[in-house]
Design an enzyme around this catalytic site. Structure first.
Site, PDB file in Angstrom:
ATOM      1  N   THR A 151       0.078   1.395  -5.771  1.00  0.00           N
ATOM      2  CA  THR A 151      -0.491   1.905  -4.524  1.00  0.00           C
ATOM      3  C   THR A 151       0.482   2.841  -3.796  1.00  0.00           C
ATOM      4  O   THR A 151       1.678   2.601  -3.767  1.00  0.00           O
ATOM      5  CB  THR A 151      -0.854   0.723  -3.614  1.00  0.00           C
ATOM      6  OG1 THR A 151      -1.778  -0.102  -4.322  1.00  0.00           O
ATOM      7  CG2 THR A 151      -1.476   1.186  -2.319  1.00  0.00           C
ATOM      8  N   GLY A 180       4.717  -5.723  -3.682  1.00  0.00           N
ATOM      9  CA  GLY A 180       5.431  -6.940  -3.333  1.00  0.00           C
ATOM     10  C   GLY A 180       6.747  -7.031  -4.071  1.00  0.00           C
ATOM     11  O   GLY A 180       6.919  -6.430  -5.137  1.00  0.00           O
ATOM     12  N   GLU A 193      -6.912  -5.855  -4.624  1.00  0.00           N
ATOM     13  CA  GLU A 193      -7.615  -5.894  -5.915  1.00  0.00           C
ATOM     14  C   GLU A 193      -9.015  -5.280  -5.819  1.00  0.00           C
ATOM     15  O   GLU A 193      -9.972  -5.798  -6.366  1.00  0.00           O
ATOM     16  CB  GLU A 193      -7.702  -7.331  -6.452  1.00  0.00           C
ATOM     17  CG  GLU A 193      -6.380  -7.932  -6.872  1.00  0.00           C
ATOM     18  CD  GLU A 193      -5.696  -7.190  -8.006  1.00  0.00           C
ATOM     19  OE1 GLU A 193      -6.387  -6.538  -8.800  1.00  0.00           O
ATOM     20  OE2 GLU A 193      -4.452  -7.222  -8.056  1.00  0.00           O
TER      21      GLU A 193
END
Lengths: 658, 658
Positions: free
Chosen positions: A138, A177, A421
């Site tokens: 992303t 993350g 997602e």
């Protein structure tokens, strides 16, 4: 000692709670293993979540790293392995409060997208934690639309390297993350350029931090994206790349390779890989979506039999708030939905296992259907469960608003599942696209996948129910759901065709139908969920009262859906106003029936007090004591930090004269 | 420099933004005053909210106290007074991020409930901040049901004192703002006992902290209730009282007095006091409920014209996400609702001002109607606006989930409004009780208050609309809303009577109807909101394009309500399926029309960047730069606090061997 208002609820259970727990777990042996894992984790103080509501983002992050490191030891100590039966219970027992989840995604992406040689090199390093990985897809400017990613990887034949850049601010990687502060490596997705030609998005392994002192590598700018609504324990990060050079060997090359001379070679079939991405949507449902709703129901329902407020009958004791119809109407449909989605999750898991077997046999026929189901159900379940948790939170009034109730953090966390997602609206439109295609095919007499064969049988009948009890017949309500799903799909297909025939361009016509396409996709999933619940109840053991109570929940789930969306069933006269009044009557009757078993039904979820981490939801129902004791431990219970500087001068009037 | 994707939206406004702003403010002079207040507050660094998303609960609290103290100076400096025209803009300009709000409630309760002597003693002390007050009503065990409060005040004739106790843990005061760490005094609500007889709930002034060193007074246990979903800046507190003695003079005695010999005397009319409590519900709507929704709309709509994602048409540039019908359908109805509720708020304010005048003339006729309207609209508006903010948050995808978007804190704060000042379900049932009563009266030919006269005219007609344009006629949709409100009220009244006639006890019958009674109350408020919006549009200036765009928003508000709740309008055949399809068509058409003016419509709210405090919503639309710059200032952007202890040993394999 258990609050008598709570213990009395357990004495009248119409079924055996322990048997229902075993049924949910998939057998008593599974229950035993799960409990053993939970016991081992919860008895270890390193894994404690007791102070979590008091901690800053920095403290949460540090604790999550500590837990991740400790978990390695714990697994070794307990003899748990990644392939063992205990493994799937560990994450749940930790309530996800642990770091390095992206490290696992990093490893999986190398295993799936890497060549044998790459796997042999990187997986052992990662397994031994000689490196810590992340997954950088992303960007600031692109999430859903992967083709639009702006990071570039230009192949330099001279040095046999790729030169990576995030050429604009919107190209900056954002959200990954474990990347903000922990990772040493990451898989970067970038547009591959060779000799000036773009070959689209490809994955590259990039080192971002020194293995010596953790400093950022040359050309790398990275850090933490700052505070979020939840996930304080995760260091979601940003990443800027400026002429970062990596060797040719670092492009993951199971499916695509760049030869030394710059020749681009595509090899093998990527379909199994797409399938892997599809299954991620399903795999998150259990731990990230169902568990929070089940916890929220447990907390809110236990609280609602302990909390007494106002009087139902003059002169009597104050009533348990769960005895009010409005409170039942808030909570019990959420409980029914938790069971409905628990069973649809089993159904999806089984379907995906079958799909996996087929795909390994190079049979890709099921892929479109699996994609449509995983997209649609991911959206419908996350949306429904998020709304459910919010309802549970609000239904607990002021105490639900305290972090100590556990409900706010369940809500702020589950909310993210509607976004990650795949954004839900986009996913529903993918399901809708499949539905429209299948509807057209079915109308033309062509074969369609099993889950949508019903679209072929467009019936123009009417609901045959004659009294309110008829609406407790699963055939009656399942057919009603089917009717609505067919109607919405066929009507939208017709609108789409009309628009196109009237000269509207195809993509404009599609856009003008999207609000209704979303409705059709939801109706399709809702129909399958109701049908599956009814079929599950059919197959249940008839002993121990379990089938009976599950039948009630199935009825409630179905009738709540009709009651909340009456227009869909009334629209074309499939149901009459009189029938809708019967639905309402049956629905409201069911609330009073299920209310009697509400506490046993949440007890069967078998959450420990530590896993609920809630002052309202504990097994013993000592709500007020817990709130008080817990609040006293808050770091805000010291002398006012504003006293010397502001309050004292104010009260003593020594502030500079106004 | 303004992002060109945003500035282009402003160039095509169909109306004059500045004139709409003035209209919303109530005139250009009001706009000028408001802007001057905002400018004075925002240019003062003490009032900055820039770091708020990074701060702990302790830091937020300290900042709020600092701001409250500084505000005293500021007001003096600026010449603002509590009765001046600037006053109402101050709190809004601070976004409520200030302490001592309960100090104001403390003062108001003394002014309203105290005798002249008490007012003369306490108000000057409070005004000069020689004491800091709070308001201790809610207990751990009781919020909604005031009669159930368990704190006691026993009159001791011998010493002429009241002895206050919280005899059980559930009697502990819980939630009062400013009480956890700041207050020196509070108004405690307790059951009054004289000679063993209970006289019900009464208010008592109790000192809780020393004026010398702020230590707790004898018999007092108090502290902060710990972390909440928002309001970190407020020290919501708990309070235990153990044999705390206060002089007889500390019972607020405007309406009730205890004489030295223990004689209980009730005097005067409390009705004006009840009215005051009712108006609080209305007074919070503007700042606490409407403003957050208007801010959320501003943020989400500006972001949605700057964010481009995926392609609407193949080969073209990626589309602004606001060009997708599904995104319009999420955001534009929220925008329409913001305007609808803005206007209904004006209506309610005016009605309450009239009510106040009447009540001062000892005419209490309007009280039941005002109570029903304030209860119902408080519930409907808080619920609708909370849902609206959540929709805006989700519509911004991942970036909406970052605290830096401003949306999470708007959501977590507005959510509380559904709970405080009366839980919404309870309030709706109070409105419903009024509706049923008025319906019965109207059916019996008795006169009823103006807002419910329509209940008398039960019509069994059908909607006369013949094509989709007919649904842009306010008479058509207003009548449809009226029809539904009447039907739901009359049906539920009939069910209630049937149940009672069949032998069900009255309170049981009521409980069995509550789900439907809530629906009726909502329908009543929705009808009034639609009618009021249509009437407001009617009266608007026809110049400057404002009436036209407001008419579109009014239509959208009305049709969105029908589209989202089709069953209510289809149920008894008032609308046909064909008519509902016309509604859908008109509704979807309107989205595309209003989309063109979406940015000017939020610009008219005239929020400064500082007041939005959002990386997504700034006037210049430089979203990605802001997110990046802001994130870099996060306290999580230092070297990982877990590095030395966990990451380094892990990476260097110096952790004790697994």
């Amino acid at each position: 000692s258990v609050n008598p208002d709570l213990s009395s609820e357990r004495q009248t259970a119409s079924f055996c709670v322990e048997r229902l727990t075993a049924l949910l777990d998939g057998g008593t042996e599974q229950t035993r293993i799960r409990r053993a894992v939970v016991e081992a984790i919860e008895s270890d103080p390193v894994f404690s979540r007791e102070n979590q509501y008091f901690q800053t983002q920095n403290e949460r992050y540090e604790a999550a790293v500590r837990k991740a490191v400790h978990l390695q030891k714990k697994m070794h100590e307990m003899g748990w392995t990644e392939n063992g039966p205990e493994y799937k219970y560990i994450y749940r027992a930790l309530s996800g409060d642990v770091a390095f989840l992206l490290h696992r995604v990093f490893m999986r992406s190398i295993s799936v997208l890497g060549s044998d040689k790459q796997i042999a090199k990187w997986i052992p390093l990662a397994t031994q934690h000689k490196i810590i990985g992340s997954y950088a897809q992303t960007e600031l400017g692109h999430g859903t639309y992967l083709q639009g990613l702006e990071t570039t990887a230009v192949f330099d034949t001279a040095t046999q390297e790729f030169i990576l850049n995030t050429p604009k601010i919107s190209a900056m990687k954002w959200w990954p993350g474990d990347m903000g502060r922990s990772a040493t490596h990451t898989v970067v997705f970038a547009q591959l350029y060779i000799h000036g030609k773009c070959y689209g998005i490809h994955p590259f392994i990039v080192q971002i931090r020194s293995l010596r002192d953790h400093s950022l590598c040359p050309g790398i700018t990275a850090g933490d994206i700052g505070p979020k609504m939840n996930f304080e324990h995760i260091d979601n990060g940003y990443l800027l790349l400026k002429n970062v050079r990596i060797p040719r060997e670092n492009m993951l090359s199971k499916f695509c390779e760049v030869r030394p001379d710059g020749t681009y070679v595509r090899q093998g079939s990527q379909q199994i890989n797409y399938f892997t991405m599809t299954t991620v949507r399903i795999s998150l449902i259990s731990d990230e979506v169902l568990t929070p709703l089940m916890k929220a129901c447990t907390i809110a329902i236990r609280y609602s039999v302990v909390r007494r407020q106002s009087k139902l009958k003059p002169g009597e004791q104050e009533a348990k708030i769960l005895d009010y119809q409005t409170q039942q109407e808030k909570l019990l449909p959420q409980l029914a939905a938790a069971y409905a989605f628990y069973f649809i999750n089993d159904y999806l898991q089984e379907l995906f296992n079958r799909g996996y077997t087929e795909i390994q046999r190079k049979n890709f026929d099921m892929l479109p259907e699996l994609h449509a189901l995983s997209s649609g159900f991911k959206a419908v379940i996350t949306q429904h469960c998020t709304a459910g948790v919010e309802i549970c939170l609000r239904a607990c009034g002021g105490h639900g608003y305290s972090l100590l109730s556990g409900l706010p953090s369940l809500y702020t966390k589950i909310l993210a599942s509607c976004i990650y997602e795949g954004e839900n609206t986009i996913l529903l439109l993918q399901t809708a696209r499949f539905l429209i295609k299948c509807f057209m095919a079915a109308s033309a007499g062509q074969p369609v996948p099993p889950s949508v064969t019903y679209l072929a049988a467009v019936k123009h009948g009417k609901c045959p129910a004659k009294n309110k009890l008829d609406f407790l017949n699963p055939d009656i309500y399942t057919e009603a759901y089917q009717h609505v799903a067919v109607r919405l799909t066929s009507h939208t297909a017709a609108k789409l065709q009309d628009l196109i025939q009237s000269g509207v361009k195809k993509h404009d016509a599609w856009n003008q139908c999207t609000v209704q396409l979303v409705q059709a996709a939801k109706a399709h999933c809702h129909y399958i969920a109701v049908k599956n619940f009814a079929e599950t109840v059919e197959k249940l053991e008839t002993k121990a009262g379990i089938q009976k109570i599950m039948k009630h929940l199935c009825d409630l789930f179905a009738l709540h859906g009709i009651f909340s969306n009456t227009g869909a069933f009334l629209h074309d006269g499939y149901m009459s106003a009189a029938q809708m009044d019967m639905v309402t009557a049956s629905y409201l009757d069911l609330l009073a029936v299920i209310r009697k078993d509400a506490v046993p039904l949440v007890d069967a979820f078998d959450f420990t007090d530590k896993s609920l981490n809630s002052a309202l939801g504990s097994y013993d129902g000592q709500v007020y004591q817990r709130l008080y004791e817990w609040a006293q431990r808050s770091p805000t219970n010291q002398m006012s930090p504003a006293y010397d500087k502001y309050l004292k001068p104010l009260l003593h009037n020594t502030l500079s004269k106004l």
